[in-house]
Write a protein that holds these residues in place. Sequence first.
Motif, PDB file in Angstrom:
ATOM      1  N   GLU A  32      12.692  39.953  36.235  1.00 52.05           N
ATOM      2  CA  GLU A  32      13.428  41.161  35.849  1.00 52.05           C
ATOM      3  C   GLU A  32      12.728  41.881  34.698  1.00 52.05           C
ATOM      4  OE1 GLU A  32      17.296  39.781  34.908  1.00 52.05           O
ATOM      5  OE2 GLU A  32      17.922  39.535  37.011  1.00 52.05           O
ATOM      6  N   SER A  33      12.237  41.095  33.739  1.00 53.56           N
ATOM      7  CA  SER A  33      11.550  41.684  32.588  1.00 53.56           C
ATOM      8  C   SER A  33      10.283  42.424  33.025  1.00 53.56           C
ATOM      9  CB  SER A  33      11.198  40.585  31.586  1.00 53.56           C
ATOM     10  OG  SER A  33      10.399  41.092  30.541  1.00 53.56           O
TER      11      SER A  33
ATOM     12  N   ARG B  52      18.832  26.207  35.624  1.00 51.07           N
ATOM     13  CA  ARG B  52      18.281  26.764  34.390  1.00 51.07           C
ATOM     14  C   ARG B  52      16.852  27.232  34.594  1.00 51.07           C
ATOM     15  NH1 ARG B  52      20.520  22.102  30.222  1.00 51.07           N
ATOM     16  NH2 ARG B  52      22.684  22.887  30.056  1.00 51.07           N
TER      17      ARG B  52
ATOM     18  N   GLN C 138       9.642  43.586  35.983  1.00 51.91           N
ATOM     19  CA  GLN C 138      10.066  44.719  36.801  1.00 51.91           C
ATOM     20  C   GLN C 138      10.395  45.935  35.925  1.00 51.91           C
ATOM     21  OE1 GLN C 138      10.569  44.953  40.240  1.00 51.91           O
ATOM     22  NE2 GLN C 138      11.507  46.981  40.158  1.00 51.91           N
TER      23      GLN C 138
ATOM     24  N   TYR D 117      13.889  34.057  37.211  1.00 56.46           N
ATOM     25  CA  TYR D 117      14.482  35.359  37.533  1.00 56.46           C
ATOM     26  C   TYR D 117      14.458  36.307  36.340  1.00 56.46           C
ATOM     27  CZ  TYR D 117      16.133  33.257  41.887  1.00 56.46           C
ATOM     28  OH  TYR D 117      16.183  32.655  43.104  1.00 56.46           O
ATOM     29  N   ARG D 118      14.684  35.758  35.143  1.00 56.06           N
ATOM     30  CA  ARG D 118      14.653  36.612  33.949  1.00 56.06           C
ATOM     31  C   ARG D 118      13.251  37.163  33.707  1.00 56.06           C
ATOM     32  NH1 ARG D 118      18.356  32.857  31.559  1.00 56.06           N
ATOM     33  NH2 ARG D 118      16.658  31.786  30.466  1.00 56.06           N
ATOM     34  N   LEU D 119      12.230  36.327  33.947  1.00 55.47           N
ATOM     35  CA  LEU D 119      10.854  36.803  33.804  1.00 55.47           C
ATOM     36  C   LEU D 119      10.571  37.910  34.817  1.00 55.47           C
ATOM     37  CD1 LEU D 119       7.987  36.661  32.656  1.00 55.47           C
ATOM     38  CD2 LEU D 119       7.502  34.850  34.338  1.00 55.47           C
TER      39      LEU D 119
ATOM     40  N   GLU E  91      16.863  30.407  36.622  1.00 55.12           N
ATOM     41  CA  GLU E  91      17.303  31.540  35.816  1.00 55.12           C
ATOM     42  C   GLU E  91      16.162  32.076  34.954  1.00 55.12           C
ATOM     43  OE1 GLU E  91      20.606  30.004  33.693  1.00 55.12           O
ATOM     44  OE2 GLU E  91      22.015  30.188  35.372  1.00 55.12           O
ATOM     45  N   LYS E  92      15.334  31.177  34.422  1.00 50.31           N
ATOM     46  CA  LYS E  92      14.188  31.603  33.617  1.00 50.31           C
ATOM     47  C   LYS E  92      13.174  32.362  34.475  1.00 50.31           C
ATOM     48  CE  LYS E  92      14.710  27.865  30.286  1.00 50.31           C
ATOM     49  NZ  LYS E  92      14.188  26.562  29.798  1.00 50.31           N
TER      50      LYS E  92
ATOM     51  N   GLN F 168       6.056  29.016  28.374  1.00 46.38           N
ATOM     52  CA  GLN F 168       7.421  29.417  28.692  1.00 46.38           C
ATOM     53  C   GLN F 168       8.125  28.258  29.381  1.00 46.38           C
ATOM     54  OE1 GLN F 168       8.224  32.592  27.577  1.00 46.38           O
ATOM     55  NE2 GLN F 168       6.097  32.495  26.850  1.00 46.38           N
TER      56      GLN F 168
END
Length: 403
Positions: A269-270, A259, A272, A265-267, A262-263, A398
């Motif tokens: 991607e955002s 988890r 990017q 990686y999501r940051l 994933e957070k 976060q």
Amino acid sequence: MDALEVMTHLEKVTPFFQPIFSADEHTIIGYEVLGRFWEDGEAKSLGPFFHDAEVPDEFHLEVDDLILRRALDRLLQSQCGTSLFINRDARLLTKDSGEHFLSVLHEYEEKGLKLSDIVLEVSQSGCSDELERVLRYYKTLGIRLAIDHIEEMSGHLHKFVNCSPDILKVSLQTLRKNTVNQTYKDFLYSLSMLARKVGASLLFENIEMEYQLQYAWKHGGRYYQGFYLHEPAAQFLNTRIQKDKLRRKCQEFIIHEKRSLEKVYRLAESIQLELQEITAKYAKKSLSREQLLEAVAKHFEGMCFRVYICDENGFELTSNYFKQDGKWIFQPEYYDKNWSWRPYFLENILRMRKNRMGLLSDLYSDIETAETIRTFSYPLNDREYLFIDITYEFLFEQDGLLY
């Protein structure tokens, strides 16, 4: 503890065994042998006796030998095929070039002891040339080596590393609060990297709470020891005594780690996607590098505190654009500074060039602010790379980004 009381009642001296659990099989792989003294029906630790500098070395050595012999007798009688972790003071070990300790082991080797079942724990901060020679010799005989109190070795660490230790023991006693100093966590992380480089396994001891076990698991601990798992016992235990518990906890740690990742990686991607939009506008308007820094800082106002651009060799192509006391300023003194000496800098440049994607760093302490931060690196093209330093405050807000 009165030394004369111990020496006049040696029949009350007994070994206790604290189990050591493995991360891969979740079973007991060995025991640390601890000295106890029966008094008023209670087995009391002999630690104060061994740590008393006024007690003669001869007394220490006699009691050490007695504990060792009784532990080896138990091991051979049990036929359980486990390993024994034996503590020895480095200073006493080298008084006779390690011969006395070895003579006891050879005596029991004739009775069926395997020297490969012995793990010698050296419990002294210094490493003399003589100790290094003794430890190297022990290793040739199959005796394994564990370096205790590795966090206290400082200037002697390189000598112990030269002895090719099998295990590095790290105490988690300091890690009693979730808010422990980040510097200490960074130090433990460095030890995990050292263990990996020299081919040693990490053993985390003094695990007294679940979050310490989780920390040991996350930071490459192969072996675990502490009251949270099991206290020292007068006898050997069923090797699977904590298998179900460790397996369950490990599964919980895996879910939590996934988890958190994933957070992260999501940051990444955002950031990017948002940078792609910003840089596309930058290219159309033919803005200067400094104007790009201003645009990026404005867009990520609540996230970052420093932005700058470097070339592929690590030389700054801009000033630092830095947030100071709530205001953004240019720091021209950083122009043309080189950062290629930083760990993984050039490797990350090549990864970005190959994948055409930005990278979000792990947590680290910023050299200038001393705050715990992350950095997002982004390829503007094959020659220019944008760096965005993310504030501790943002990471703290976060959930999962400071783990």
